[in-house]
Write an enzyme that holds these catalytic residues in place. Structure first.
Site, short mmCIF file in Angstrom:
data_model
loop_
_atom_site.label_atom_id
_atom_site.label_comp_id
_atom_site.label_asym_id
_atom_site.label_seq_id
_atom_site.Cartn_x
_atom_site.Cartn_y
_atom_site.Cartn_z
N GLY A 164 0.80 -1.20 0.00
CA GLY A 164 0.00 0.00 0.00
C GLY A 164 0.84 1.25 0.00
N GLY A 165 0.16 2.40 -0.04
CA GLY A 165 0.87 3.66 -0.04
C GLY A 165 1.55 3.96 1.28
N MET A 166 1.00 3.38 2.37
CA MET A 166 1.57 3.65 3.68
C MET A 166 2.32 2.46 4.24
SD MET A 166 -0.40 4.87 7.18
CE MET A 166 -1.27 3.33 7.40
N ALA A 167 1.86 1.24 3.99
CA ALA A 167 2.46 0.06 4.62
C ALA A 167 2.36 -1.13 3.69
CB ALA A 167 1.75 -0.24 5.94
N VAL B 206 1.75 -5.36 3.67
CA VAL B 206 1.08 -6.37 4.48
C VAL B 206 1.61 -7.75 4.09
CG1 VAL B 206 -1.13 -7.33 5.20
CG2 VAL B 206 -0.97 -4.92 4.59
N ASP C 9 -13.79 5.63 5.35
CA ASP C 9 -13.32 5.03 4.08
C ASP C 9 -14.02 3.71 3.85
OD1 ASP C 9 -11.93 4.86 1.73
OD2 ASP C 9 -10.11 4.04 2.63
#
Length: 657
Positions: A21-24, A26, A135
């Site tokens: 993802g854009g942040m993390a 998985v 969201d």
């Protein structure tokens, strides 16, 4: 990226990558202590020095860890590995709702309601804790192998006591599911989540979202201005009552939407009832008075360019006229060319003037000033200075705004309106908190009547107890607490009476002497027996094998009875220098996770000279706060104690000599 096989936090072995993802990122991992698969979200290395990203990552972990619900992905652990923050979540094996709908559309209406009920139940719990998801979309809703819904990704969830203003120029969530107030950068409330839930319900019924477009701006404008396309016209089999749930949840003005997710679920659950077959189409009661977005002049400019191009095309088409001779043909071509260039120029000037007029607001327009926390007298002076007047005045409770001061205005602050118009005011009438009464001991109907009269919403859960059937035995908010009644749902735990013990399946106890401890554990679990183990040294029985059992072989036991076995520790060495240590602790009883009356499920794992951590040392259910005393024998190094309650580790510590 973390490589396969890496042991994160000295406990979680990375098996595979689930997503980036854009942040993390998985990962699928294995918990080597509890030997189960988990999902691990690790903050990306390039973002670990960004304070805002770190804050958002920690906020997601905190928001989700505080929400214990069967339809919300559980956070099992939070930690840091070599400076990389991570959180461990339960692993949900299965597709997200978007993929599931793609593979199984069309869905039966009763299945749609079953899916939505689980989603609504989870969001209701989040709203009860004053957490707004912001969201909600099918990609954030997972379905496990048993068909159970799990809501994930609280990465942009915000508690109501934090800032709930989205930045107009930042994209938060998916525009296909965002409420009009979200796309305008307005106040995000629980009704914003309800709007997203209505869009999800629409998609489950229609197989597609209601609005599409070439850009996020065009989609946002449709959510703001266009009515939701009719489901009954697309599919006459859709009951009007079911479509009405969608229409009410997705009303443009939040005041026309459901007051709570609980209300939406109650309405949805009866939408297939034949008694509602002739229900009229839902019509909203409020004019949202929505202000235009910042991109409106750009959209008009784009439209002007399209019109100018169309004008030139029209000019070219009209130039193709027949002529009797070359001179006449040339004359008319020049005539029309100059004529349409002239008209096109005039049109362009008009469009530019309109754009400037809209952008500058016109000489006779003004902006609504910020009246928050003003008194009514101060608001009148501020409005008069802007060429405006006070309109309707209404009152509502507020825990943040002092009594007699302005909470908000309609139109909102910053809205551009004509001078001389009126602005409605909403004024605080004080906190309006109500003391919760004690309704335990009353019948459910008596308790519900008492609570609803005070303005509370009421939900019910049934549980077996020694109390009279139908009486309230517990309440989710304790008596004496002061809360906002109109915003609070109180869950009442109602007695189902004493649980009649079914005739238990009996088992004739086999001779377990010589069995390994693992074999005895499997035997006890298969037959529903509570296993208790004791240990002693033996010169004749190998270490780890059963020496004696109680009751004796051939005895008849029922499910829930206790089987005690004594396990050999092997021969006692004359040089044995092990030290006996007893670790005592208390496991608190949690009424909210009573497992249908069985109680809280407690599993204890220990490691010492005679036990391995992968074997369950004790496995039982508790119905009250319970004290445990666990003996350890440690000759060298340290021991380990792990206690798991209802699938969550509550104790994980080293035991030293």
């Amino acid at each position: 990226m973390i490589t396969q096989g890496y042991l994160l936090g000295e406990r979680y072995k990375i098996l595979d990558t689930l997503g980036e993802g854009g942040m993390a990122n998985v990962y699928l991992a294995e918990d080597i202590i509890l030997q189960r698969k988990v999902a691990v979200k690790v903050l990306r290395l390039d973002l670990q020095r960004d304070p805002q990203t770190l804050h958002r990552f920690r906020r997601e972990a905190l928001a989700t860890s505080e929400l214990s619900h069967p339809n919300i992905v559980s956070v099992l652990d939070i930690g840091t590995d070599q400076g990389s923050p991570y959180m461990v979540m339960e692993y949900v094996k299965g597709p997200d709702l978007h993929q599931y709908l793609h593979d199984h559309y069309p869905l039966p209406f009763d299945l749609i309601i079953k899916i939505m009920d689980q989603i609504l139940s989870a969001v209701a719990l989040a709203h009860k804790h004053n957490v707004i998801h912001r969201d909600l979309k099918p990609e954030n809703i997972l379905i496990d192998e048993n068909g159970k819904i799990k809501i994930a990704d609280f990465g942009i969830a915000v508690a109501l006591n934090q800032s709930t203003i989205t930045q107009t120029n930042s994209t938060m969530g998916s525009v296909h599911y965002m409420s009009p107030e979200q796309t305008r950068g307005g106040m995000v409330t629980k009704q914003s989540d309800i709007y997203s839930l209505g869009i999800i319900l629409y998609e489950l019924i229609a197989g597609k979202v209601p609005f599409g477009g070439d850009s996020p701006i065009s989609i946002a404008l449709k959510h703001t201005h266009e009515p939701i396309p009719s489901l009954t016209k697309q599919n006459p089999a859709v009951p009007q009552a079911l479509e009405n749930v969608v229409l009410k949840a997705t009303a443009k003005d939040p005041r026309d939407r459901y007051r709570s997710v609980i209300d939406m679920r109650s309405d949805l659950d009866t939408s297939l009832d034949p008694k509602r077959a002739l229900e009229p189409v839902f019509l909203p009661q409020h004019d949202p008075n929505i202000e235009e977005t910042r991109v409106l002049p750009v959209l008009i400019k784009d439209h002007a360019e399209e019109m100018s191009q169309a004008n030139q095309n029209d000019k070219k088409a009209k130039n193709k006229k027949p002529a009797s001779d070359k001179q006449k043909k040339g004359f008319w071509r020049n005539f029309y060319e100059h004529k349409f260039w002239f008209l096109g120029s005039i049109f362009s000037v008009i469009v530019i003037l309109l754009i400037l007029l809209l952008a500058l607001g016109g000489r006779n327009s003004t902006q609504v000033p910020d009246l928050t926390n003003f008194t009514q007298s101060q608001a009148r002076d501020s409005l008069n200075a802007a060429g405006l007047e006070i309109g309707d005045v209404s009152y509502q409770h507020s825990d943040k705004v002092e009594k007699g001061h302005i909470i908000s205005s309609l139109p909102n602050k910053g809205s551009t309106i004509q001078r001389g118009q009126t602005v409605d005011l909403i004024i605080s009438s004080g906190s309006g908190k109500t003391e919760v009464p004690d309704v335990t001991g009353l019948t459910y109907n008596q308790a519900k009547k008492k609570l609803t009269k005070l303005g509370f919403s009421v939900s019910r859960e049934d549980s077996y107890s020694d109390s009279t059937k139908g009486t309230v035995i517990n309440q989710s908010i304790l008596a004496g607490e002061k809360v906002g009644a109109s915003e609070t749902t109180i869950t009442l735990i109602v007695s189902r009476g004493k649980k009649s013990k079914p005739k238990s399946k009996t088992v004739k106890l086999r001779d377990l002497v010589g069995y390994s401890l693992k074999s005895v554990q499997d035997y006890a679990q298969e037959n529903g027996l509570i296993l208790k183990t004791e240990e002693q040294y033996s010169d004749s029985i190998d270490n780890g094998l059963v020496i004696t059992q109680n009751p004796e072989p051939g005895s008849t036991l029922s499910k829930g009875d206790t089987l005690t076995v004594t396990v050999s520790k092997g021969k006692q060495s004359s040089t044995n220098n092990s030290e006996k240590i007893t670790k005592s602790f208390t496991v608190d009883y949690d009424l909210n996770n009573a497992n249908n009356g069985q109680g809280n499920h407690v599993q204890i794992y220990i490691a010492d000279d005679s036990h391995q951590i992968e074997n369950i040392y004790r496995d039982q259910y508790i119905k009250q706060d319970t004290n445990f005393s666990i003996p350890f024998e440690i000759s060298k190094g340290t021991g380990t104690l792990i206690v798991v309650k209802d699938g969550t580790t509550i104790i994980n510590e080293r035991i030293n000599k």
